[in-house]
Write a protein that holds these residues in place. Structure first.
Motif, mmCIF file in Angstrom:
data_model
loop_
_atom_site.group_PDB
_atom_site.id
_atom_site.type_symbol
_atom_site.label_atom_id
_atom_site.label_comp_id
_atom_site.label_asym_id
_atom_site.label_seq_id
_atom_site.Cartn_x
_atom_site.Cartn_y
_atom_site.Cartn_z
ATOM 1 N N ASP A 1 0.829 -1.202 0.000
ATOM 2 C CA ASP A 1 0.000 0.000 0.000
ATOM 3 C C ASP A 1 0.866 1.257 0.000
ATOM 4 O OD1 ASP A 1 -3.002 -0.894 0.533
ATOM 5 O OD2 ASP A 1 -1.654 -2.230 1.632
ATOM 6 N N ASP A 2 0.251 2.386 -0.393
ATOM 7 C CA ASP A 2 0.978 3.651 -0.469
ATOM 8 C C ASP A 2 1.271 4.201 0.929
ATOM 9 O OD1 ASP A 2 -1.197 5.570 0.441
ATOM 10 O OD2 ASP A 2 -2.195 4.655 -1.286
ATOM 11 N N CYS A 3 2.146 5.201 0.976
ATOM 12 C CA CYS A 3 2.581 5.786 2.251
ATOM 13 C C CYS A 3 1.412 6.348 3.060
ATOM 14 C CB CYS A 3 3.611 6.884 2.003
ATOM 15 S SG CYS A 3 5.197 6.277 1.410
ATOM 16 N N GLY A 4 0.444 6.987 2.390
ATOM 17 C CA GLY A 4 -0.696 7.559 3.099
ATOM 18 C C GLY A 4 -1.487 6.509 3.848
ATOM 19 N N THR A 5 -1.723 5.374 3.209
ATOM 20 C CA THR A 5 -2.468 4.291 3.849
ATOM 21 C C THR A 5 -1.675 3.713 5.021
ATOM 22 O OG1 THR A 5 -3.506 3.762 1.731
ATOM 23 C CG2 THR A 5 -3.597 2.063 3.442
ATOM 24 N N VAL A 6 -0.385 3.517 4.811
ATOM 25 C CA VAL A 6 0.465 2.970 5.878
ATOM 26 C C VAL A 6 0.494 3.933 7.071
ATOM 27 C CG1 VAL A 6 2.803 2.231 6.493
ATOM 28 C CG2 VAL A 6 1.850 1.613 4.261
ATOM 29 N N LEU A 7 0.625 5.227 6.791
ATOM 30 C CA LEU A 7 0.648 6.206 7.881
ATOM 31 C C LEU A 7 -0.680 6.273 8.631
ATOM 32 C CD1 LEU A 7 2.739 9.227 6.579
ATOM 33 C CD2 LEU A 7 3.145 7.867 8.637
ATOM 34 N N ARG A 8 -1.802 6.113 7.924
ATOM 35 C CA ARG A 8 -3.097 6.082 8.623
ATOM 36 C C ARG A 8 -3.110 4.963 9.663
ATOM 37 N NH1 ARG A 8 -5.142 7.537 3.807
ATOM 38 N NH2 ARG A 8 -5.688 5.445 3.086
ATOM 39 N N MET A 9 -2.563 3.818 9.272
ATOM 40 C CA MET A 9 -2.523 2.687 10.195
ATOM 41 C C MET A 9 -1.548 2.954 11.344
ATOM 42 S SD MET A 9 -1.470 -1.266 9.427
ATOM 43 C CE MET A 9 0.139 -0.764 8.846
ATOM 44 N N ARG B 1 0.989 -6.235 7.909
ATOM 45 C CA ARG B 1 0.584 -6.296 6.505
ATOM 46 C C ARG B 1 -0.851 -6.843 6.371
ATOM 47 N NH1 ARG B 1 4.164 -6.186 2.178
ATOM 48 N NH2 ARG B 1 3.069 -7.941 1.233
ATOM 49 N N ALA B 2 -1.255 -7.730 7.255
ATOM 50 C CA ALA B 2 -2.611 -8.252 7.222
ATOM 51 C C ALA B 2 -3.616 -7.215 7.723
ATOM 52 C CB ALA B 2 -2.711 -9.520 8.064
ATOM 53 N N GLN B 3 -3.220 -6.383 8.667
ATOM 54 C CA GLN B 3 -4.118 -5.384 9.246
ATOM 55 C C GLN B 3 -4.354 -4.174 8.348
ATOM 56 O OE1 GLN B 3 -5.916 -5.558 12.226
ATOM 57 N NE2 GLN B 3 -5.319 -7.641 11.800
ATOM 58 N N ILE B 4 -3.455 -3.930 7.411
ATOM 59 C CA ILE B 4 -3.559 -2.710 6.615
ATOM 60 C C ILE B 4 -4.816 -2.642 5.767
ATOM 61 C CG2 ILE B 4 -2.269 -3.413 4.569
ATOM 62 C CD1 ILE B 4 -0.814 -0.613 4.934
ATOM 63 N N ALA B 5 -5.423 -3.777 5.484
ATOM 64 C CA ALA B 5 -6.662 -3.792 4.707
ATOM 65 C C ALA B 5 -7.748 -2.944 5.355
ATOM 66 C CB ALA B 5 -7.153 -5.237 4.525
ATOM 67 N N HIS B 6 -7.727 -2.808 6.669
ATOM 68 C CA HIS B 6 -8.709 -2.001 7.394
ATOM 69 C C HIS B 6 -8.539 -0.507 7.171
ATOM 70 C CE1 HIS B 6 -9.949 -5.617 9.476
ATOM 71 N NE2 HIS B 6 -8.710 -5.819 9.866
ATOM 72 N N TYR B 7 -7.421 -0.098 6.573
ATOM 73 C CA TYR B 7 -7.108 1.322 6.410
ATOM 74 C C TYR B 7 -7.175 1.790 4.950
ATOM 75 C CZ TYR B 7 -5.873 0.912 11.235
ATOM 76 O OH TYR B 7 -5.955 0.677 12.571
ATOM 77 N N ARG B 8 -7.535 0.905 4.052
ATOM 78 C CA ARG B 8 -7.615 1.269 2.631
ATOM 79 C C ARG B 8 -8.851 2.082 2.358
ATOM 80 N NH1 ARG B 8 -5.919 -4.608 1.370
ATOM 81 N NH2 ARG B 8 -3.688 -4.323 1.345
#
Length: 166
Positions: free
Chosen positions: A14-22, A159-166
Motif C-alpha cells: 500500500d501507499d505511504c498515506g495508507t500505511v501512515l493512517r494505520m 501487513r494483514a491489518q492494513i486492509a482495514h485502512y484502505r
C-alpha cells in the motif's frame, strides 16, 4: 555503553498515506499487542513535541531470548516493557523507544517511510545498547537479533491489518 546497530526494511503493498493512517491509529497498536498475547497491556496516547502522533504501550511478556548462562543476570525471564512509537505525518518519519524494566538494555530506532515499488517501505535504523561491562556488546547483539526477528514476525501481522485502512 556497548552499542549495536541494525537496519531493517519493512515493505508494504500500500501507499505511504495508507500505511501512515494505520501507524498513527492507537486502535492499531492495541490490536497488534493483544494479538501478540502480551499481559497487563496498557495503551496511552502520548504525543511528544517533535511528532504529531505518539503511543505508549506498557506490557509484560516472557523473554524468548535463548540466553547463555553468562547473560541470564543481565536479562530476566519475565520482562516489563515500555514501548513508545511516534510519527510525524508531514515528514513521514518516526521513532521507537523501548525500555525493559530491570535490564541494562536500551533500544531505539529511527523510521522513515518512503514510496517503494508501487507501495511503501519503512526503513528502521535500530540502535541497541547495553551497560554491562565486558559482555555488553554480546548482550546487545543477542537483543538485536531477537528484536529484529520479532519485527519481521510483527510485520506479517501489520501487513494483514492494513486492509482495514484502505
Amino acid at each position: 555503553m556497548a552499542t549495536v546497530e541494525r537496519t531493517q526494511y519493512l515493505d508494504f503493498d500500500d501507499d505511504c498515506g495508507t500505511v501512515l493512517r494505520m501507524l498513527t491509529d492507537a486502535d492499531f497498536y492495541r490490536a497488534k499487542y493483544e494479538a501478540l498475547g502480551f499481559e497487563g497491556l496498557q495503551i496511552t496516547i502520548e504525543t511528544p513535541e517533535d511528532a504529531d502522533f505518539g503511543v505508549l504501550a506498557r506490557y509484560r511478556t516472557e523473554s524468548e531470548l535463548p540466553l547463555p548462562s553468562w547473560a541470564r543476570k543481565a536479562l530476566p525471564d519475565t520482562i516489563r516493557v515500555e514501548q513508545r512509537d511516534c510519527w510525524d505525518r508531514t515528514r513521514s518519519c518516526g521513532s521507537i523507544e523501548i525500555g525493559i524494566h530491570g535490564a541494562p538494555v536500551r533500544i531505539s530506532a529511527r523510521m522513515t517511510l518512503t514510496p517503494y515499488e508501487g507501495g511503501a517501505r519503512n526503513r528502521v535504523d535500530w540502535a541497541f545498547g547495553c551497560r554491562v561491562p565486558v559482555i555488553g556488546k554480546r548482550v546487545a547483539e543477542l537483543v538485536a537479533e531477537d528484536v529484529c526477528a520479532k519485527a519481521e514476525r510483527d510485520h506479517a501481522f501489520v501487513r494483514a491489518q492494513i486492509a482495514h485502512y484502505r
